[in-house]
Scaffold this motif. Structure first.
Motif: not given
Length: 136
Positions: A45, A88, A85-86, A83, A100
């Motif tokens: 990430l 980010r 994704d969370e 996670s 990003s």
């Protein structure tokens, strides 16, 4: 009156020294998570997040204090069970899409995604015209 320019120059040269932080680095800024799977997820990430200070580096590569704080934040949230994704999504909500390296396709960003394809098509069209002229 003669000392005013000298004082101004000295103040300008001292500014970077004042900008240095005396605070210790954030926990997890340079310390890995004990769980190798979570550390790998955090590292992956961090490679896709832009340093807000350096702008040309990911937070994984940057030495800026802000990048260290962001690395610590990513690692602590991943270690807490969130996670990638969370994490980010939280960072994008806080800092905007610019943080990003992988912007989503939206009406605002579609030109970024379409421009490379359009340039390739234009290049092929121009090359085709060039090759047709040479054959004659």
């Amino acid at each position: 009156m003669r000392s005013a320019p000298i004082v101004a120059v000295l103040l300008l040269r001292a500014t970077p020294l004042v900008a240095q932080s005396d605070l210790p680095p954030a926990p997890y800024a340079d310390t890995q998570i004990a769980d190798p799977a979570k550390e790998a997820e955090a590292k992956a990430l961090m490679e896709t997040l832009r340093c807000l200070v350096c702008q040309g580096q990911s937070i994984a590569d940057s030495d800026a204090d802000m990048a260290g704080d962001m690395r610590a934040l990513v690692r602590s949230r991943i270690a807490a069970g969130e996670s990638a994704d969370e994490v980010r999504a939280w960072l994008v909500e806080r800092y905007g899409e610019w943080v990003s390296y992988e912007p989503p396709v939206s009406p605002l960003t579609w030109p970024l995604w379409a421009a490379p394809l359009a340039l390739v098509i234009l290049g092929l069209f121009l090359a085709r015209g060039r090759f047709k002229r040479r054959r004659r």
